[in-house]
Scaffold this motif. Sequence first.
Motif: not given
Length: 106
Positions: A88-91, A97-100
């Motif tokens: 559901r959430v764009k990559k 957001r999670y600093k990946l």
Amino acid sequence: IGYPNVGKSSVINTLKRKKVCKAAPVPGETRIWQYIALTRRLYLLDCPGIVPPTASDFKNDAAKVLKGVVRAERVEGCSWYIDEVLSRVKKQYLIQRYKLDADTEW
């Protein structure tokens, strides 16, 4: 009338400019219907949230969890809903957001 935990009680409190309805950041705080007089001729109704059923909701509990209908402490397997969130959430939002790493795969 609306979904659980979207701020119905908070809107009423703001319009009245004082706390007349109990509000909390978890679903299920409002348990009774409460009539609030905004003016002498205008009343507001604070009620528990409702979730209109859809065919997919009955097949998929993830929809109820992600809509905030279920309290977080009542969710048994949080990891069961990861795939639904990822779909559901764009990559790009999750990476930011999670600093990946930008090349993160799932």
